[in-house]
Design a protein around this motif. Structure first.
Motif, short mmCIF file in Angstrom:
data_model
loop_
_atom_site.label_atom_id
_atom_site.label_comp_id
_atom_site.label_asym_id
_atom_site.label_seq_id
_atom_site.Cartn_x
_atom_site.Cartn_y
_atom_site.Cartn_z
N ASP A 87 0.85 -1.19 0.00
CA ASP A 87 0.00 0.00 0.00
C ASP A 87 0.89 1.25 0.00
OD1 ASP A 87 -2.34 1.42 0.10
OD2 ASP A 87 -2.93 0.74 2.10
N ASP A 88 0.35 2.36 -0.48
CA ASP A 88 1.04 3.65 -0.43
C ASP A 88 2.44 3.56 -1.01
OD1 ASP A 88 -1.25 4.36 0.95
OD2 ASP A 88 -0.32 4.13 2.92
N ASP A 116 0.70 5.37 -4.44
CA ASP A 116 0.06 6.25 -3.47
C ASP A 116 -0.66 7.42 -4.15
OD1 ASP A 116 -0.34 6.75 -0.59
OD2 ASP A 116 0.59 8.67 -1.10
N GLU A 174 -4.16 4.59 -6.74
CA GLU A 174 -5.07 5.06 -5.69
C GLU A 174 -5.51 6.49 -5.95
OE1 GLU A 174 -2.78 5.26 -2.08
OE2 GLU A 174 -3.57 3.35 -1.38
MG MG Z 1 -2.68 5.85 0.53
#
Ligand code: MG
Ligand code: C2E
Ligand code: MG
Ligand code: MG
Length: 292
Positions: free
Chosen positions: A180-181, A203, A237
């Motif tokens: 993630d990110d 991200d 995202e």
């Molecule tokens: Mg994020």
């Protein structure tokens, strides 16, 4: 001198800071009982495959229905839960609830949806994590292949000796792993080489200005190239505009998640969203066939 110190003391206890620590106290006191009082809820945000338009899965995002403050975002209480250790029981609840929800949607007649759950560093360091995941799968009957775990770079770097065998065991079980990110940590490249991950999520901070900021453009393109070279699924995202999606499509990004497609939704609204979306795609398909 003494006067100066006096003044800086006054500054320390400024109303803003006082309000902040007061809020913190209120949140911390409430968070201890939030699970028992059934105040936590999960919302779900769908991800879409850019090339085909299929929904590839949903991400579970926790919210706290606070009796006085209303719906509290995880940005405000997850760090607090992390500091106090409450994230361990909360995270256990998130895992069990998300797995049960994925099975419930299938029983309602939806096609199987993979559900992604965010893990925090503290949970990762806790010895019960593997057992919690097994219990969530066994308790719900969800096939491991329909569970994805979102981990961040910081949590895997901290204790390699512990995390590498754990992640490998989970991957062998069939559970999907996503970073993630991606790009916000300090050792992104080493991680994708060492860890058995399936997916990288670029991200939101790089997507926001991806069309206007040359650095963000370069970073997004580099992550997409990395994903292609290593055969990883790349998810963007925070996609909010059609122009961002077009940019990502042109560069072969696999999936998108963001307000452009859907905000995170409560379970019932999520089911309705999926049903409506699939229906509208069928209509488009049928119209296309009539035309030919
Ligand atoms: Mg994020
Ligand atoms: P994340 O995992 O990176 O989740 C994505 C966040 O971006 C979510 O915020 C989502 O609502 C938001 N988002 C999605 N699309 C867009 C968009 O197009 N524009 C904008 N501006 N925002 C978008 P949310 O739900 O507030 O969650 C914040 C963070 O809290 C998450 O970031 C995650 O790190 C953490 N979190 C959420 N649920 C859990 C949980 O169950 N456990 C743990 N440990 N952390 C969680
Ligand atoms: Mg996430
Ligand atoms: Mg994320």
């Amino acid at each position: 001198m003494a006067k100066d110190e006096g003044r800086s003391c006054v500054r320390v206890f400024s109303p803003v800071i006082e309000r902040r620590s007061f809020e913190r106290l209120v949140l911390e006191a409430g968070l201890r009982g939030a699970l028992e009082r059934d105040e936590l809820v999960l919302h779900y945000q769908p991800k879409r495959r850019i090339a085909t338009g299929d929904i590839s899965g949903v991400e579970a995002l926790v919210r706290w229905r606070h009796p006085a403050l209303g719906l509290v975002s995880p940005a405000r209480f997850v760090p607090l839960a992390e500091e106090t250790g409450l994230i361990v029981p909360i995270g256990r609840w998130v895992l069990a609830t998300a797995c049960a929800q994925a099975v419930a949607w299938q029983r309602q007649g939806l096609a199987p949806l993979r559900v992604a759950v965010n893990l925090s560093p503290r949970q990762f360091a806790d010895e019960t994590l593997l057992a919690d995941i097994e219990a969530a799968l066994a308790g719900s009957g969800l096939p491991p292949d329909l569970l994805e775990l979102e981990i961040t770079e910081s949590m895997v770097v901290e204790n390699l000796g512990h995390t590498l065998p754990l992640l490998t065991a989970l991957r062998e079980r069939g559970v999907h792993l996503a970073i993630d990110d991606f790009g916000t940590g300090y050792s992104s490249m080493a991680l994708v080489k060492q860890f058995p991950v399936d997916t990288i999520k670029i991200d939101r901070s790089f997507i926001r200005d991806v069309l206007s900021n040359p650095e963000d453009t370069a970073i997004a393109e580099a992550v997409l190239a990395l994903g292609k070279a290593l055969d990883l699924t790349i998810v963007a995202e925070g996609v909010e505009t059609a122009a961002q999606e077009a940019f990502l499509r042109e560069r072969g990004c696999d999936e998108m998640q963001g307000y452009l497609f859907s905000r995170p939704l409560p379970p019932d609204e999520m089911a309705a969203f999926v049903t409506d979306y699939e229906l509208s795609r069928l209509k488009v398909l049928a119209a296309g066939q009539e035309g030919t």
